[in-house]
Design a protein around this motif. Structure first.
Motif, PDB file in Angstrom:
ATOM      1  N   GLU A 101       0.845  -1.188   0.000  1.00 30.41           N
ATOM      2  CA  GLU A 101       0.000   0.000   0.000  1.00 30.41           C
ATOM      3  C   GLU A 101       0.876   1.232   0.000  1.00 30.41           C
ATOM      4  OE1 GLU A 101      -2.795   0.132   3.201  1.00 30.41           O
ATOM      5  OE2 GLU A 101      -3.515   2.146   2.707  1.00 30.41           O
TER       6      GLU A 101
ATOM      7  N   PHE B  34      -4.834  -2.727  -7.921  1.00 28.02           N
ATOM      8  CA  PHE B  34      -5.379  -2.013  -6.763  1.00 28.02           C
ATOM      9  C   PHE B  34      -6.555  -1.146  -7.198  1.00 28.02           C
ATOM     10  CE2 PHE B  34      -1.583  -2.713  -4.117  1.00 28.02           C
ATOM     11  CZ  PHE B  34      -0.618  -2.948  -5.084  1.00 28.02           C
ATOM     12  N   TYR B  36      -7.948   2.478  -5.741  1.00 26.77           N
ATOM     13  CA  TYR B  36      -7.799   3.599  -4.826  1.00 26.77           C
ATOM     14  C   TYR B  36      -9.044   4.466  -4.926  1.00 26.77           C
ATOM     15  CZ  TYR B  36      -2.901   2.830  -3.578  1.00 26.77           C
ATOM     16  OH  TYR B  36      -1.735   2.317  -3.058  1.00 26.77           O
ATOM     17  N   LEU B  46      -6.052   3.778  -0.369  1.00 25.90           N
ATOM     18  CA  LEU B  46      -6.265   2.441  -0.899  1.00 25.90           C
ATOM     19  C   LEU B  46      -7.638   1.917  -0.482  1.00 25.90           C
ATOM     20  CD1 LEU B  46      -5.028  -0.104  -2.287  1.00 25.90           C
ATOM     21  CD2 LEU B  46      -4.335  -0.822   0.007  1.00 25.90           C
ATOM     22  N   ARG B  49      -6.920  -4.400  -2.744  1.00 26.67           N
ATOM     23  CA  ARG B  49      -5.893  -4.926  -3.645  1.00 26.67           C
ATOM     24  C   ARG B  49      -6.228  -6.370  -3.965  1.00 26.67           C
ATOM     25  NH1 ARG B  49      -2.672  -3.234   1.222  1.00 26.67           N
ATOM     26  NH2 ARG B  49      -3.217  -4.807   2.774  1.00 26.67           N
TER      27      ARG B  49
END
Lengths: 113, 110
Positions: A101, B34, B36, B46, B49
């Protein structure tokens, strides 16, 4: 932990000038990435720094440069500003190079007149 | 070079209706994908994922390598889901570099 901070938050510059933007990552994070966000091009990767070394670079002219200090804080510099450099510049930090992340800062809004 | 495409710039749905945000990518290897999200006046963060195979705030996304897609879905949209959503791709050889799609603005109407 405090989040990613960016200074200044807003900046107005004139064509031909240069500018330096600053990013302080989350404590303990060693990777800092920079992105440019514009309405036309969206979010584009500029470069990534890890342990004071540039690890990746996006497709931007040499006027865009950066560096990272031993405390992981990073700066990016744009020289000879052009009108098209007007954008929101985002910085993101991650603990390492293979982070799951990235944590983004609020951005610096640069306006070039 | 890798590329991420989000074909819809704007999705407008009513509260309680399903919502699906499309994301297609081009990359010959095995990427990490991912989603976001950016809520109004908040920073980019985020959402989820693919590697975690989790559901966050009711959203799920499945990586379909055959169709090179990573669509985001929620069966019942809520007004607080109104935001800008970005699909992003990362490749192992490029550190933390994210390649973003153009984004989809979701508006959930009451």
């Amino acid at each position: 932990k405090a989040g990613v901070t960016q200074t200044p938050r807003y900046l107005i510059k004139t064509r031909g000038q240069q500018v330096t933007l600053s990013c302080s990552p989350i404590s303990g994070h060693r990777s800092v990435s920079w992105y440019q966000q514009t309405p036309g091009q969206g979010l584009q990767f500029l470069f990534e720094y890890f342990s004071e070394t540039q690890r990746n670079k996006g497709n931007f002219p040499g006027r865009f440069s950066g560096r990272q200090f031993s405390n992981s804080r990073s700066e990016m510099n744009v020289s000879t500003l052009e009108l098209g450099d007007s954008a929101l510049y985002l910085c993101a930090s991650s603990p390492g190079l293979a982070g799951l992340e990235q944590y983004f800062g609020p951005g610096t809004r640069l306006t070039v007149t | 070079a890798q590329r991420v495409t989000q074909p819809e710039k704007l999705l407008s749905v009513f509260k309680g209706a399903p919502v699906e945000l499309k994301c297609n990518y081009s990359y010959s290897g095995s990427p990490e994908l991912f989603w976001y999200v950016q809520y109004s006046r908040q920073r980019l963060q985020l959402l989820l994922r693919h590697i975690s195979r989790e559901s966050i705030k009711g959203f799920t996304a499945d990586l379909n390598k055959g169709e090179t897609s990573f669509h985001l879905k929620k069966p019942f949209a809520q007004e607080e889901d109104s935001a800008m959503y970005y699909c992003a791709l990362k490749v192992k050889a490029a550190g933390n570099k994210l390649t973003f799609g153009g984004g989809t603005r979701v508006l959930v109407k009451p």
